[in-house]
Enzyme design. Structure first.
Site, mmCIF file in Angstrom:
data_model
loop_
_atom_site.group_PDB
_atom_site.id
_atom_site.type_symbol
_atom_site.label_atom_id
_atom_site.label_comp_id
_atom_site.label_asym_id
_atom_site.label_seq_id
_atom_site.Cartn_x
_atom_site.Cartn_y
_atom_site.Cartn_z
ATOM 1 C CG PHE A 83 -36.006 51.738 13.001
ATOM 2 C CD1 PHE A 83 -36.284 50.388 12.915
ATOM 3 C CD2 PHE A 83 -35.106 52.287 12.093
ATOM 4 C CE1 PHE A 83 -35.680 49.590 11.953
ATOM 5 C CE2 PHE A 83 -34.493 51.502 11.137
ATOM 6 C CZ PHE A 83 -34.778 50.156 11.062
ATOM 7 C CB SER A 127 -44.413 44.287 16.051
ATOM 8 O OG SER A 127 -44.399 43.226 16.965
ATOM 9 C CE1 TYR A 152 -44.060 48.077 20.325
ATOM 10 C CE2 TYR A 152 -44.883 45.833 20.608
ATOM 11 C CZ TYR A 152 -44.040 46.723 19.978
ATOM 12 O OH TYR A 152 -43.198 46.281 18.998
ATOM 13 C CE LYS A 156 -44.156 49.078 16.629
ATOM 14 N NZ LYS A 156 -43.260 50.053 15.981
ATOM 15 C CG LEU A 202 -35.126 34.995 26.509
ATOM 16 C CD1 LEU A 202 -35.391 34.609 27.951
ATOM 17 C CD2 LEU A 202 -35.654 33.917 25.560
ATOM 18 C CB VAL A 219 -38.001 30.240 32.419
ATOM 19 C CG1 VAL A 219 -38.783 29.689 31.239
ATOM 20 C CG2 VAL A 219 -36.496 30.153 32.175
HETATM 21 C C1 UD1 Z 1 -42.537 41.443 22.636
HETATM 22 C C2 UD1 Z 1 -43.558 41.698 21.564
HETATM 23 C C3 UD1 Z 1 -42.896 42.177 20.308
HETATM 24 C C4 UD1 Z 1 -42.086 43.387 20.618
HETATM 25 C C5 UD1 Z 1 -41.070 43.074 21.665
HETATM 26 C C6 UD1 Z 1 -40.338 44.352 21.980
HETATM 27 C C7 UD1 Z 1 -45.548 40.333 21.604
HETATM 28 C C8 UD1 Z 1 -46.148 39.028 21.236
HETATM 29 N N1 UD1 Z 1 -44.273 40.452 21.270
HETATM 30 O O1 UD1 Z 1 -41.823 40.298 22.258
HETATM 31 O O2 UD1 Z 1 -43.862 42.514 19.353
HETATM 32 O O3 UD1 Z 1 -41.463 43.852 19.449
HETATM 33 O O4 UD1 Z 1 -41.718 42.557 22.825
HETATM 34 O O5 UD1 Z 1 -39.876 44.446 23.250
HETATM 35 O O6 UD1 Z 1 -46.170 41.207 22.154
HETATM 36 N N2 UD1 Z 1 -38.954 35.616 28.743
HETATM 37 C C9 UD1 Z 1 -38.606 34.957 29.903
HETATM 38 N N3 UD1 Z 1 -37.906 35.637 30.847
HETATM 39 C C10 UD1 Z 1 -37.534 36.949 30.697
HETATM 40 C C11 UD1 Z 1 -37.877 37.616 29.476
HETATM 41 C C12 UD1 Z 1 -38.612 36.916 28.544
HETATM 42 O O7 UD1 Z 1 -38.927 33.787 30.085
HETATM 43 O O8 UD1 Z 1 -36.899 37.528 31.600
HETATM 44 C C13 UD1 Z 1 -39.699 34.880 27.710
HETATM 45 C C14 UD1 Z 1 -41.050 35.479 27.399
HETATM 46 O O9 UD1 Z 1 -42.035 34.949 28.230
HETATM 47 C C15 UD1 Z 1 -41.211 35.060 25.938
HETATM 48 C C16 UD1 Z 1 -39.792 35.026 25.379
HETATM 49 O O10 UD1 Z 1 -38.943 34.951 26.517
HETATM 50 O O11 UD1 Z 1 -41.731 33.782 25.873
HETATM 51 C C17 UD1 Z 1 -39.445 36.251 24.580
HETATM 52 O O12 UD1 Z 1 -39.762 37.400 25.329
HETATM 53 P P1 UD1 Z 1 -39.310 38.879 24.892
HETATM 54 O O13 UD1 Z 1 -37.875 38.853 24.523
HETATM 55 O O14 UD1 Z 1 -39.740 39.811 25.963
HETATM 56 O O15 UD1 Z 1 -40.098 39.161 23.547
HETATM 57 P P2 UD1 Z 1 -41.670 39.047 23.217
HETATM 58 O O16 UD1 Z 1 -42.496 39.231 24.439
HETATM 59 O O17 UD1 Z 1 -41.866 37.842 22.412
#
Ligand code: UD1
Length: 342
Positions: A83, A127, A152, A156, A202, A219
């Site tokens: 990991f 990933s 990043y 992978k 998120l 968001v």
């Molecule tokens: C990303 C990577 C994933 C990685 C992970 C690790 C991509 C496509 N995905 O996931 O491979 O393992 O990070 O950290 O590169 N969001 C908000 N507000 C926030 C945070 C996030 O709106 O404060 C939204 C983002 O725009 C996204 C969703 O929530 O649409 C998920 O975001 P996040 O949890 O950061 O994960 P990924 O970006 O999908």
């Protein structure tokens, strides 16, 4: 005699949940982690959950000698779950060399040390980022690997290629698990996701906002071509994900793998928008979340979710926990964090 497994990054978020599942299944576990994004108390809490304390080495896996020294102490390791890696997409854009150096040298050192002691079974943490923004959804293991959107993501992709090349000319056997979006925490609320500093992801941002550590959630984007305009992801409970590692490891140990390198999507097969996640969180926690719409985040893909048929059929693995349970456990963890002596 219990089989011994090395888990690199074993004090991290997914690593710690996997260590718990391994111990529960009767494995002996050796953890190597540099604690750059995790805490030593996790080992105490793994012991509280399982009644067993894993071996632990604070190690820089980018150091070949230090990596080899772990295998020299434990030459009976029969499988490795790797990991340990840096994973912040944004940071990787700022510091590409750090990401290539850390994520690739550590993998090279692990594979070399495995070969030297004659251990050939590797489960690798990949990933869904390797797919980029796929043309067709849900995304399958055979879908094209598009150019990575971040260093990043590129680490992978390169790591997958390195493992395939090495397996092609040696006894190495590997299962590459392409995770979608792991969230949630162990039912005990003793381990969970604990980002250092401001969370990038998120769900930790949501729980930290709900408990009052952050003012409001932004968001990122509400003008995407999705039903409610926000991005869609395939969120998976970290315990379901952890279990996929045990099944993969056992497939290798029992020599049931069909190719020297196999690839599986590990998700639920369902996509949820950011707004759907917020709504599910509010109903799981009974807390009204403060949020606002903000511009799109650079590098975000619009939507992705997994075709999990291959993992379901071949691994006989299936995600069991739904979005509500994921967010309920994440909230319980956040609420319990104050009681842990950090
Ligand atoms: C990303 C990577 C994933 C990685 C992970 C690790 C991509 C496509 N995905 O996931 O491979 O393992 O990070 O950290 O590169 N969001 C908000 N507000 C926030 C945070 C996030 O709106 O404060 C939204 C983002 O725009 C996204 C969703 O929530 O649409 C998920 O975001 P996040 O949890 O950061 O994960 P990924 O970006 O999908």
């Amino acid at each position: 005699m219990a089989k011994k497994i090395l888990v690199t990054g074993g004090t991290g978020y997914i690593g710690s949940h996997t260590v718990v599942e391994l111990i529960n299944e009767g494995y002996e576990v050796v953890i190597a982690d540099n604690l750059s994004n995790s805490f030593a108390f996790v080992i105490d809490n793994i012991e509280k959950i399982t009644g067993v304390r894993p071996y632990f080495y604070k190690t820089e896996l980018t150091d070949a000698g230090a990596t080899k020294a772990i295998f020299d102490k434990h030459p009976d390791v029969c499988g490795v779950i790797h990991f340990a890696a840096l994973k912040a997409v944004g940071e990787s854009v700022e510091k590409p060399l750090l990401y290539y150096h850390n994520n690739l040298f550590s993998l090279i050192n692990i594979i070399q040390a495995m070969e030297e002691i004659g251990c050939h079974n590797l489960v690798f943490s990949s990933s869904c980022t390797v797919y980029g923004q796929p043309d067709e959804l849900p995304v399958r293991e055979t879908s094209p690997i598009l150019p990575a959107l971040s260093p990043y993501g590129n680490t992978k992709q390169i790591a997958e290629e390195m493992i395939k090349d090495k397996a092609g000319i040696s006894e190495l056997k590997a299962i590459l698990l392409r995770y979608f979006n792991p969230i949630g925490a162990h039912a005990s609320a003793l381990i969970g996701e604990l980002p250092i500093g401001v969370p990038n992801n998120l769900v930790p941002f949501i729980t930290q906002t709900a408990i009052g550590k952050r003012k409001e959630l932004s968001v990122f984007g509400n003008d995407y071509q999705t039903p409610d305009g926000t991005c869609i992801r395939d969120y998976i409970h970290v315990v379901d994900l952890a279990k996929a590692h045990i099944i993969s490891l056992e497939r290798l140990l029992d020599k049931r793998n069909k190719n020297s390198v196999e690839v599986f999507n590990i998700g639920t097969g369902k996509g949820y928008s950011v707004l759907e996640v917020i709504n599910a969180f509010e109903s799981a926690s009974k807390v009204k979340l403060q949020y606002k719409f903000a511009p799109r985040r650079q590098g975000d893909i619009e939507q992705i979710w997994a075709d999990t048929d291959y993992a379901n059929e071949e691994l006989k693995w299936c995600a069991e926990r739904n979005l509500f349970e994921m967010l309920e456990s994440a909230w319980k963890w956040e609420c319990n964090l104050g009681t842990l002596n950090l």
